[in-house]
Motif scaffolding. Sequence first.
Motif, PDB file in Angstrom:
ATOM      1  N   ASN A 181      -2.540 109.487  32.336  1.00 20.87           N
ATOM      2  CA  ASN A 181      -2.284 108.568  31.396  1.00 20.87           C
ATOM      3  C   ASN A 181      -3.345 108.239  30.477  1.00 20.87           C
ATOM      4  O   ASN A 181      -3.394 108.021  29.340  1.00 20.87           O
ATOM      5  CB  ASN A 181      -1.794 107.196  32.400  1.00 20.87           C
ATOM      6  CG  ASN A 181      -0.366 107.601  33.216  1.00 20.87           C
ATOM      7  OD1 ASN A 181       0.441 108.433  32.826  1.00 20.87           O
ATOM      8  ND2 ASN A 181      -0.220 106.584  33.889  1.00 20.87           N
ATOM      9  N   ILE A 189      -0.341 103.926  24.793  1.00 20.81           N
ATOM     10  CA  ILE A 189      -0.480 102.964  25.788  1.00 20.81           C
ATOM     11  C   ILE A 189       0.918 102.567  25.799  1.00 20.81           C
ATOM     12  O   ILE A 189       1.569 102.203  26.953  1.00 20.81           O
ATOM     13  CB  ILE A 189      -1.245 101.922  25.128  1.00 20.81           C
ATOM     14  CG1 ILE A 189      -2.919 102.253  25.288  1.00 20.81           C
ATOM     15  CG2 ILE A 189      -1.112 100.646  26.043  1.00 20.81           C
ATOM     16  CD1 ILE A 189      -3.910 101.430  24.654  1.00 20.81           C
ATOM     17  N   ASN A 190       1.636 102.401  24.723  1.00 17.94           N
ATOM     18  CA  ASN A 190       3.024 101.644  24.863  1.00 17.94           C
ATOM     19  C   ASN A 190       3.846 102.469  25.711  1.00 17.94           C
ATOM     20  O   ASN A 190       4.828 102.146  26.597  1.00 17.94           O
ATOM     21  CB  ASN A 190       3.626 101.320  23.339  1.00 17.94           C
ATOM     22  CG  ASN A 190       3.236 100.204  22.767  1.00 17.94           C
ATOM     23  OD1 ASN A 190       2.712  99.392  23.310  1.00 17.94           O
ATOM     24  ND2 ASN A 190       3.040 100.263  21.482  1.00 17.94           N
ATOM     25  N   GLU A 203       3.093 104.801  27.971  1.00 15.52           N
ATOM     26  CA  GLU A 203       2.526 104.898  29.374  1.00 15.52           C
ATOM     27  C   GLU A 203       3.073 103.379  29.820  1.00 15.52           C
ATOM     28  O   GLU A 203       3.369 103.269  31.242  1.00 15.52           O
ATOM     29  CB  GLU A 203       1.294 104.830  29.454  1.00 15.52           C
ATOM     30  CG  GLU A 203       0.481 106.256  28.939  1.00 15.52           C
ATOM     31  CD  GLU A 203       1.209 107.258  29.482  1.00 15.52           C
ATOM     32  OE1 GLU A 203       1.573 107.522  30.486  1.00 15.52           O
ATOM     33  OE2 GLU A 203       1.619 108.262  28.713  1.00 15.52           O
ATOM     34  N   ALA A 204       3.083 102.501  29.296  1.00 18.21           N
ATOM     35  CA  ALA A 204       3.402 101.050  29.715  1.00 18.21           C
ATOM     36  C   ALA A 204       5.042 101.085  30.142  1.00 18.21           C
ATOM     37  O   ALA A 204       5.577 100.526  31.157  1.00 18.21           O
ATOM     38  CB  ALA A 204       3.147  99.913  28.901  1.00 18.21           C
ATOM     39  N   GLU A 205       5.679 101.920  29.289  1.00 15.98           N
ATOM     40  CA  GLU A 205       7.168 102.088  29.597  1.00 15.98           C
ATOM     41  C   GLU A 205       7.340 102.602  30.742  1.00 15.98           C
ATOM     42  O   GLU A 205       8.342 102.214  31.632  1.00 15.98           O
ATOM     43  CB  GLU A 205       7.812 102.485  28.457  1.00 15.98           C
ATOM     44  CG  GLU A 205       7.869 101.740  27.137  1.00 15.98           C
ATOM     45  CD  GLU A 205       8.446 102.426  25.832  1.00 15.98           C
ATOM     46  OE1 GLU A 205       8.896 103.729  26.163  1.00 15.98           O
ATOM     47  OE2 GLU A 205       8.730 101.671  24.686  1.00 15.98           O
ATOM     48  N   GLN A 249       6.481 100.412  33.985  1.00 18.81           N
ATOM     49  CA  GLN A 249       7.440  99.320  34.014  1.00 18.81           C
ATOM     50  C   GLN A 249       9.124  99.788  34.242  1.00 18.81           C
ATOM     51  O   GLN A 249      10.000  98.781  34.412  1.00 18.81           O
ATOM     52  CB  GLN A 249       7.214  98.346  32.963  1.00 18.81           C
ATOM     53  CG  GLN A 249       6.041  97.721  32.800  1.00 18.81           C
ATOM     54  CD  GLN A 249       5.739  96.937  31.659  1.00 18.81           C
ATOM     55  OE1 GLN A 249       6.523  97.014  30.675  1.00 18.81           O
ATOM     56  NE2 GLN A 249       4.633  96.387  31.142  1.00 18.81           N
ATOM     57  N   SER A 286       1.286  96.622  37.356  1.00 18.39           N
ATOM     58  CA  SER A 286       1.573  97.295  36.093  1.00 18.39           C
ATOM     59  C   SER A 286       0.535  96.553  34.753  1.00 18.39           C
ATOM     60  O   SER A 286       0.192  97.199  34.035  1.00 18.39           O
ATOM     61  CB  SER A 286       2.938  97.126  35.845  1.00 18.39           C
ATOM     62  OG  SER A 286       3.225  97.739  34.393  1.00 18.39           O
ATOM     63  N   ASP A 287       0.789  95.519  34.826  1.00 15.24           N
ATOM     64  CA  ASP A 287      -0.106  94.556  33.832  1.00 15.24           C
ATOM     65  C   ASP A 287      -1.633  94.856  33.685  1.00 15.24           C
ATOM     66  O   ASP A 287      -2.235  95.206  32.923  1.00 15.24           O
ATOM     67  CB  ASP A 287       0.128  93.244  33.800  1.00 15.24           C
ATOM     68  CG  ASP A 287       1.487  92.578  33.395  1.00 15.24           C
ATOM     69  OD1 ASP A 287       2.414  93.695  32.651  1.00 15.24           O
ATOM     70  OD2 ASP A 287       2.103  91.597  33.641  1.00 15.24           O
ATOM     71  N   VAL A 342      -2.022  98.487  32.703  1.00 18.12           N
ATOM     72  CA  VAL A 342      -2.061  98.422  31.182  1.00 18.12           C
ATOM     73  C   VAL A 342      -3.069  97.940  30.577  1.00 18.12           C
ATOM     74  O   VAL A 342      -3.707  98.399  29.521  1.00 18.12           O
ATOM     75  CB  VAL A 342      -0.594  97.865  30.585  1.00 18.12           C
ATOM     76  CG1 VAL A 342      -0.635  97.717  29.231  1.00 18.12           C
ATOM     77  CG2 VAL A 342       0.494  98.746  31.109  1.00 18.12           C
ATOM     78  N   TYR A 357      -5.959 100.212  30.214  1.00 17.86           N
ATOM     79  CA  TYR A 357      -5.777 101.237  29.334  1.00 17.86           C
ATOM     80  C   TYR A 357      -6.223 100.809  27.718  1.00 17.86           C
ATOM     81  O   TYR A 357      -6.699 101.318  27.083  1.00 17.86           O
ATOM     82  CB  TYR A 357      -4.154 101.511  29.134  1.00 17.86           C
ATOM     83  CG  TYR A 357      -3.825 102.673  30.299  1.00 17.86           C
ATOM     84  CD1 TYR A 357      -4.702 103.273  31.240  1.00 17.86           C
ATOM     85  CD2 TYR A 357      -2.514 102.502  30.774  1.00 17.86           C
ATOM     86  CE1 TYR A 357      -4.316 103.879  32.129  1.00 17.86           C
ATOM     87  CE2 TYR A 357      -2.092 103.072  31.661  1.00 17.86           C
ATOM     88  CZ  TYR A 357      -3.155 103.805  32.457  1.00 17.86           C
ATOM     89  OH  TYR A 357      -2.517 104.704  33.566  1.00 17.86           O
ATOM     90  N   GLU A 358      -5.725  99.312  27.643  1.00 14.16           N
ATOM     91  CA  GLU A 358      -6.169  98.780  26.524  1.00 14.16           C
ATOM     92  C   GLU A 358      -7.686  98.369  26.320  1.00 14.16           C
ATOM     93  O   GLU A 358      -8.173  98.566  25.229  1.00 14.16           O
ATOM     94  CB  GLU A 358      -5.220  97.597  26.376  1.00 14.16           C
ATOM     95  CG  GLU A 358      -3.698  97.579  26.036  1.00 14.16           C
ATOM     96  CD  GLU A 358      -3.122  96.244  26.320  1.00 14.16           C
ATOM     97  OE1 GLU A 358      -3.578  95.259  26.570  1.00 14.16           O
ATOM     98  OE2 GLU A 358      -1.944  96.347  25.895  1.00 14.16           O
TER      99      GLU A 358
END
Length: 231
Positions: free
Chosen positions: A86, A124-125, A127-129, A132, A207-208, A211, A214-215
């Motif tokens: 990721n 990032i979006n 990978e977040a999907e 989650q 998860s948050d 992420v 990552y951010e």
Amino acid sequence: MDTSNLAMAQEIDFSMWALFARATFTVKLVMLMLTLASVWSWAIIIQKHILFRWARREATIFDQAFWSGEPLDGLYEQIGPNPAGNSEKIFAAGMTEWRRSHRNDGGLIAGAQARIDRSMDVAINKEAEDLQSGLTVLATIGSTAPFVGLFGTVWGIMHAFIEIAAQQNTNLAVVAPGIAEALLATGLGLLAAIPAVIFYNKLSVDSDRIVAGYEAFADEFATILSRQLDA
């Protein structure tokens, strides 16, 4: 209490399978739905636990490689444009756009920084999907399973009272089985809902955090590229 009625009640099989077998079709359907929901939620919980552990380990390994002092171009050549990790995907998205932003004469196309930022945000979006996905199922099971179980209980108790009225007998041997079968539905609903709610909250926080990592990396990487752009 009449000893004969008590003896009859003691002879009744109150095991879970016996309660399920004696239940009405509607209550059986509710029990099966709740059992499947519980199995589904545990499958998601286990799968997410494995995925999050892998994501944290992968991020740690990549961070060590990124901050090792190796040139970014060399690191990009090692992982390639389509990596598996990721963090590597986010890095590759930024580096790919960085290379595309150079003209043939070596100069940079205008707006390179904004395009690099957007490319990493898109990565990032995605990978977040992936991280989650499935959590909404846990939330749904956690919020609806108790009510589904309560529906089965209400239906079972209604059927039990109908049986009592039909037999015109309220002794323990007649009342206890129907009530026990009805309450089993509520028990299964709680059994499905409680773990789903607990692990939904935990996995959402995990998860948050991933992420957010990552951010933070994307911001640091964008800062490094920004220095090169200014130079």
